[in-house]
Motif scaffolding. Structure first.
Motif, short mmCIF file in Angstrom:
data_model
loop_
_atom_site.label_atom_id
_atom_site.label_comp_id
_atom_site.label_asym_id
_atom_site.label_seq_id
_atom_site.Cartn_x
_atom_site.Cartn_y
_atom_site.Cartn_z
N PRO A 26 -17.58 3.46 36.60
CA PRO A 26 -17.57 2.23 35.82
C PRO A 26 -18.97 1.73 35.44
CG PRO A 26 -16.98 1.78 38.10
CD PRO A 26 -17.12 3.26 37.97
N ASP A 27 -19.99 2.27 36.10
CA ASP A 27 -21.36 1.82 35.86
C ASP A 27 -22.01 2.60 34.72
OD1 ASP A 27 -21.20 0.04 38.04
OD2 ASP A 27 -21.72 1.66 39.42
N PRO A 28 -22.53 1.90 33.72
CA PRO A 28 -23.21 2.59 32.61
C PRO A 28 -24.60 3.05 33.03
CG PRO A 28 -23.36 0.24 32.31
CD PRO A 28 -22.52 0.45 33.54
N HIS A 29 -25.25 3.81 32.17
CA HIS A 29 -26.57 4.36 32.46
C HIS A 29 -27.60 3.91 31.43
CE1 HIS A 29 -24.88 6.78 35.59
NE2 HIS A 29 -23.95 7.20 34.74
N LEU A 30 -28.81 3.68 31.91
CA LEU A 30 -29.93 3.32 31.04
C LEU A 30 -30.60 4.60 30.58
CD1 LEU A 30 -31.94 1.29 29.81
CD2 LEU A 30 -33.20 1.41 31.98
N VAL A 31 -30.79 4.73 29.27
CA VAL A 31 -31.48 5.88 28.69
C VAL A 31 -32.68 5.38 27.91
CG1 VAL A 31 -31.30 7.74 26.97
CG2 VAL A 31 -29.39 7.28 28.52
N GLY A 37 -42.41 12.38 27.93
CA GLY A 37 -42.98 13.05 26.78
C GLY A 37 -42.01 13.25 25.64
N GLY A 38 -41.03 12.34 25.53
CA GLY A 38 -40.04 12.45 24.46
C GLY A 38 -38.80 13.23 24.84
N PHE A 39 -38.77 13.80 26.05
CA PHE A 39 -37.59 14.51 26.54
C PHE A 39 -36.46 13.52 26.80
CE2 PHE A 39 -35.08 16.25 30.11
CZ PHE A 39 -34.69 17.47 29.57
N GLY A 40 -36.84 12.30 27.18
CA GLY A 40 -35.86 11.27 27.51
C GLY A 40 -35.68 11.16 29.00
N GLU A 41 -35.22 9.99 29.42
CA GLU A 41 -34.99 9.73 30.84
C GLU A 41 -33.68 8.95 30.96
OE1 GLU A 41 -38.20 9.06 33.93
OE2 GLU A 41 -37.62 7.03 33.36
N CYS A 42 -32.92 9.24 32.01
CA CYS A 42 -31.61 8.61 32.20
C CYS A 42 -31.46 8.20 33.67
CB CYS A 42 -30.51 9.58 31.81
SG CYS A 42 -28.84 8.89 31.97
N SER A 43 -30.67 7.17 33.90
CA SER A 43 -30.45 6.70 35.27
C SER A 43 -29.30 7.42 35.98
CB SER A 43 -30.18 5.19 35.26
OG SER A 43 -28.99 4.90 34.56
N CYS A 44 -28.68 8.40 35.32
CA CYS A 44 -27.55 9.09 35.95
C CYS A 44 -28.01 10.07 37.03
CB CYS A 44 -26.69 9.82 34.91
SG CYS A 44 -27.38 11.34 34.24
N GLU A 45 -27.10 10.35 37.96
CA GLU A 45 -27.42 11.24 39.08
C GLU A 45 -27.76 12.65 38.62
OE1 GLU A 45 -25.25 12.77 43.13
OE2 GLU A 45 -24.76 10.77 42.37
N HIS A 55 -37.46 19.69 34.50
CA HIS A 55 -38.34 19.41 33.36
C HIS A 55 -39.78 19.21 33.82
CE1 HIS A 55 -39.61 17.98 29.45
NE2 HIS A 55 -40.11 16.92 30.04
N LEU A 56 -39.98 18.45 34.90
CA LEU A 56 -41.32 18.18 35.40
C LEU A 56 -41.99 19.42 35.97
CD1 LEU A 56 -40.79 14.68 37.06
CD2 LEU A 56 -41.87 15.20 34.86
N ARG A 57 -41.21 20.39 36.45
CA ARG A 57 -41.77 21.65 36.94
C ARG A 57 -42.03 22.63 35.82
NH1 ARG A 57 -38.13 20.86 41.51
NH2 ARG A 57 -36.50 21.94 40.37
N GLY A 58 -41.71 22.23 34.60
CA GLY A 58 -41.95 23.10 33.46
C GLY A 58 -40.81 24.06 33.17
N LYS A 59 -39.71 23.92 33.90
CA LYS A 59 -38.54 24.77 33.64
C LYS A 59 -37.82 24.27 32.40
CE LYS A 59 -37.00 26.38 38.14
NZ LYS A 59 -35.88 26.27 39.09
N GLN A 60 -37.20 25.20 31.70
CA GLN A 60 -36.36 24.83 30.56
C GLN A 60 -35.16 24.05 31.10
OE1 GLN A 60 -37.22 25.40 27.49
NE2 GLN A 60 -35.40 24.68 26.47
N SER A 61 -34.96 22.87 30.61
CA SER A 61 -33.86 22.03 31.09
C SER A 61 -33.19 21.35 29.90
CB SER A 61 -34.40 20.97 32.05
OG SER A 61 -33.38 20.13 32.50
N GLN A 62 -31.88 21.28 29.95
CA GLN A 62 -31.16 20.56 28.91
C GLN A 62 -31.08 19.09 29.28
OE1 GLN A 62 -27.33 22.24 28.20
NE2 GLN A 62 -28.16 24.03 27.16
N GLN A 63 -30.94 18.27 28.29
CA GLN A 63 -30.78 16.84 28.52
C GLN A 63 -29.36 16.56 29.00
OE1 GLN A 63 -31.98 16.80 24.63
NE2 GLN A 63 -33.84 15.62 24.94
N CYS A 64 -29.20 15.50 29.75
CA CYS A 64 -27.88 15.13 30.24
C CYS A 64 -27.02 14.58 29.09
CB CYS A 64 -27.99 14.09 31.36
SG CYS A 64 -28.57 12.47 30.80
N TYR A 65 -25.74 14.41 29.36
CA TYR A 65 -24.79 13.90 28.38
C TYR A 65 -25.26 12.57 27.79
CZ TYR A 65 -20.77 11.20 26.80
OH TYR A 65 -19.93 10.40 26.08
N HIS A 66 -25.79 11.68 28.62
CA HIS A 66 -26.16 10.33 28.17
C HIS A 66 -27.35 10.36 27.22
CE1 HIS A 66 -24.31 10.17 32.20
NE2 HIS A 66 -23.48 9.38 31.54
#
Length: 77
Positions: A26-31, A37-45, A55-66
């Motif tokens: 029920p709790d929304p997430h802040l994005v 660096g423009g990758f985006g940040e989210c409050s989800c687990e 992402h911070l280790r330089g690995k290829q990472s996809q963005q979360c759903y939010h």
């Protein structure tokens, strides 16, 4: 996320910051699309435990759903 799908109820706070509803709780997430660096940040687990550390280790990472949802919302505006 295709145009044929309806975006959830999103609250645009300021600049590139959004409140995105959760699909699993029920709790929304802040994005914030300007963070990391423009990758985006989210409050989800998923983002906090998996995607941001990769992402911070330089690995290829996809963005979360939010984050993806916020980007899609921004494109549609």
């Amino acid at each position: 996320m295709g145009k044929e799908q309806r975006l959830p109820d999103i609250v645009h706070l300021e600049q590139r910051r959004f409140i995105i509803p959760s699909r699993t709780s029920p709790d929304p997430h802040l994005v914030d699309l300007d963070e990391c660096g423009g990758f985006g940040e989210c409050s989800c687990e998923d983002y906090i435990r998996r995607r941001r550390p990769d992402h911070l280790r330089g690995k290829q990472s996809q963005q979360c759903y939010h984050i993806k949802t916020a980007i899609e919302y921004e494109k549609d505006q």
